[in-house]
Design an enzyme around this catalytic site. Structure first.
Site, PDB file in Angstrom:
ATOM      1  N   LYS A 156       0.845  -1.203   0.000  1.00 28.89           N
ATOM      2  CA  LYS A 156       0.000   0.000   0.000  1.00 28.89           C
ATOM      3  C   LYS A 156       0.874   1.245   0.000  1.00 28.89           C
ATOM      4  O   LYS A 156       1.922   1.277   0.657  1.00 28.89           O
ATOM      5  CB  LYS A 156      -0.897  -0.032   1.238  1.00 28.89           C
ATOM      6  CG  LYS A 156      -1.932   1.078   1.321  1.00 28.89           C
ATOM      7  CD  LYS A 156      -2.801   0.903   2.566  1.00 28.89           C
ATOM      8  CE  LYS A 156      -3.892   1.956   2.673  1.00 28.89           C
ATOM      9  NZ  LYS A 156      -4.724   1.781   3.884  1.00 28.89           N
ATOM     10  N   SER A 188      -9.654   1.724   2.937  1.00 29.18           N
ATOM     11  CA  SER A 188      -8.770   2.497   2.073  1.00 29.18           C
ATOM     12  C   SER A 188      -7.763   1.645   1.301  1.00 29.18           C
ATOM     13  O   SER A 188      -7.238   2.111   0.288  1.00 29.18           O
ATOM     14  CB  SER A 188      -8.028   3.539   2.903  1.00 29.18           C
ATOM     15  OG  SER A 188      -7.161   2.921   3.830  1.00 29.18           O
ATOM     16  N   SER A 230      -9.794  -0.726   7.076  1.00 28.64           N
ATOM     17  CA  SER A 230      -9.217  -0.508   5.744  1.00 28.64           C
ATOM     18  C   SER A 230      -8.529  -1.707   5.098  1.00 28.64           C
ATOM     19  O   SER A 230      -8.185  -1.653   3.923  1.00 28.64           O
ATOM     20  CB  SER A 230      -8.224   0.652   5.794  1.00 28.64           C
ATOM     21  OG  SER A 230      -8.921   1.871   5.801  1.00 28.64           O
TER      22      SER A 230
END
Lengths: 484, 105
Positions: A77, A152, A176
């Site tokens: 990420k 996210s 997330s």
């Protein structure tokens, strides 16, 4: 070559039957073919990936001990620092930021022989549930490109679902990792707070943030967790408790395991089709010999309000570092220092980030601190106690991950509160600090994935992984074609 | 001044003041929209005042007590830190060994 079995890849690379270079090429081909539409990655550097794969092949050839992730393609990420690789956090303010050091989790991955294939898309600084708050792009759901991949960590979940990487790291502050994993039909684990070092994870809400793992199976998630978990001298909140033998524990039986079903997670907000799938999953778990009982977590009703005070308060403090001085973008042509702060921050932060900085600044401001942040941190204790009480009588909890299947891109973007409410079943694990995992449990009639959440006691990742592995082996979700 | 959570309506003037503290600037229209959204969020979080937190300690490390919290002080030994060139590498306006900023006064 399919990238969906980590143990097969690493054993093949360690044993010399396949090379890390071949595996890396397969990942790069898949990214090349699909990512134009999926938009899971913010950056991919093919030459760097190839060079790294060759390095792993040399290391395996010369090495004596097998590497736990030899040649395994892993996506990271874009809020997790990789030395020398642009790390944007999905924000314009870090558009050109190149970390001078790697996160501890990334260093451990590389020491284990993993090949980092790229940095994945996310909501700006992790603030969102759909990647629509990324300054660069919105990641599509591989099962329906008109829908969100979740967030996210949407890029991380989508790229594992689409086979562009075998594993991915995400971060989970309020859901997330679990929610996008649920939306993309993959396995997403949020470990106990402090189980994985946060060093090099760009801070959003420091008392809630944790790096999590995304994989195709609980077994693969366990392989990854075993590599990245553990005490780190660079993160004073990381736990000294020894890391469990996740794979070994996984082989133990689940018969007799006590599963609690929190009644507050089956509220009217839970969509009927999701509810039906979760209830079927509970019946499946009972058929494995587990004992199910209803439990109550009465303070769940305060969870969203609590989270949306604590997370913005900590974010407003953490994001004060973006001042245009040490790193990040600076707006030119200003008269003085104060104007530079205002202009640089206002031009480069997105709307949701500014909104949360504002709420957080208010909640921490003189005269309001005790009424908001102080009170929220006490309510958080009540939420944690609910779990501790429940875990006196049960070993794990089973619940939905998200009240809905993946929603349409654009559907909630103008209604922040509606977006916040979609985190209702995930935020309490962060507030309480306990581990939780999302595993695939079926598709809606419209072909959209739904995840089942299993939550455990602090530092009992081994128990939730064991149940997740037994569950997914006994009740595999039949694969559906991706629509990208 | 320590205002209770019961007084939770927020004026535009207050939002302007918070923006000043947060070092953020907004257009007039943005400020109007923000004030309205602020109010909605504050109305929502008002639910927290119903919770009985009498005598309840705040939680800061959520896994403490589960074996996680240790007096986490490292030994006082010198070790290599980030080289100055690396620390300056991302600065918008680096000097040879410092960060340059516009005039302060």
């Amino acid at each position: 070559m399919k990238l969906d079995d980590v143990v097969q890849i690493r054993d093949g690379v360690n044993g010399g039957s396949i090379s890390a270079a071949e595996v890396a090429e397969a990942a790069l081909r898949c990214i090349e073919a699909l990512d134009g539409r999926l938009k899971a990655f913010i950056s991919v550097q093919p030459e760097r990936v190839r060079a790294r794969a060759r390095e792993v092949d040399l290391q395996v050839r010369d090495g004596k001990t097998p590497l736990p992730l030899a040649g395994v393609p892993v996506a990271v990420k874009d809020n997790i620092s990789v030395k020398g690789m642009r790390t944007t956090c999905g924000s314009r303010i870090l558009e050109n930021y190149i970390p001078p050091y790697s996160a501890t989790a990334v260093r451990l991955l590389e020491e284990a022989g993993a090949v980092l294939v790229g940095k994945t898309n996310c909501d700006e600084f992790g603030m969102g549930s759909s990647t629509e708050n990324s300054a660069f792009q919105t990641t599509c759901n591989p099962y329906d490109p008109e829908r969100v991949a979740g967030g996210s960590s949407g890029g991380s979940a989508a790229c594992v679902a689409a086979g562009m990487a075998s594993l991915a790291l995400g971060s989970d502050t309020g859901g997330s990792v679990r929610q996008p994993s649920s939306f993309c039909n993959v396995v997403g684990l949020k470990p106990t707070y402090g189980r994985v070092s946060r060093f090099g994870l760009v801070a959003f809400a420091s008392s809630l943030d944790v790096i999590g793992t995304i994989a195709r199976s609980p077994r693969d998630a366990a392989v990854l967790l075993a590599v990245v978990a553990g005490r780190d001298e660079h993160d004073s909140t990381s736990a000294t408790i020894p890391v469990a033998d996740y794979l070994g524990e996984m082989e133990k039986p689940v018969r007799g395991l006590r599963i609690g079903v929190p009644k507050e997670f089956f509220d009217p907000g839970l969509e009927a089709e999701v509810k039906t799938l979760i209830e079927a999953a509970l019946a499946n778990a009972a058929s494995l010999g587990c004992d199910l009982t209803e439990v109550s977590l009465p303070h769940t009703r305060y969870a969203i309000a609590d989270y949306y005070i604590i997370a913005p308060a900590e974010a407003s403090s953490n994001l004060a570092r973006y001042d245009g001085v040490k790193y990040g973008s600076r707006t030119p042509g200003v008269r003085d220092l104060a104007e530079m702060y205002f202009r640089s921050r206002s031009n480069a932060f997105g709307a949701e980030v500014k909104r949360r900085i504002m709420i957080g600044t208010y909640a921490l401001s003189s005269g309001y601190y005790e009424a908001y942040y102080g009170r929220a941190m006490r309510v958080r204790t009540l939420i944690r106690r609910d779990y501790e009480r429940a875990f006196e009588n049960v070993d794990v909890l089973m619940a939905p991950v998200s009240p809905t299947p993946p929603f349409k891109i654009g559907e909630k973007v103008d209604d922040p509160l509606a977006m916040y409410l979609s985190d209702i079943y995930t935020v309490t694990a962060n507030l309480a600090g306990i581990p939780a995992i999302s595993v695939p449990c079926g598709f809606t009639s419209g072909g959209l994935p739904v995840g089942l959440q299993i939550l455990g006691r602090h530092f009992e990742e081994d128990t939730i992984l064991r149940l997740a592995e037994h569950y997914t082996r006994a009740f595999p979700v039949s694969p559906r074609p991706l629509l990208i | 001044m320590n205002r209770g959570i019961e007084e939770m309506s927020i004026s535009r003037t207050e939002v302007v003041k918070i923006a000043e503290l947060a070092k953020l600037e907004f257009s007039e229209e943005e400020m109007d929209a923000l004030t309205a959204r602020f109010q909605r969020i504050l109305d929502y979080v008002e639910a927290l005042k119903e919770a009985n937190v009498e005598g309840v300690e705040p939680t800061s490390h959520a896994a403490s007590g589960a074996g996680a919290a240790v007096p986490a002080l490292r030994d006082d030994v010198i070790h290599r830190s980030l080289p100055a060139a690396d620390a300056l590498g991302n600065a918008p306006d680096p000097g040879s060994d410092h960060f340059r900023v516009p005039k302060v006064i």
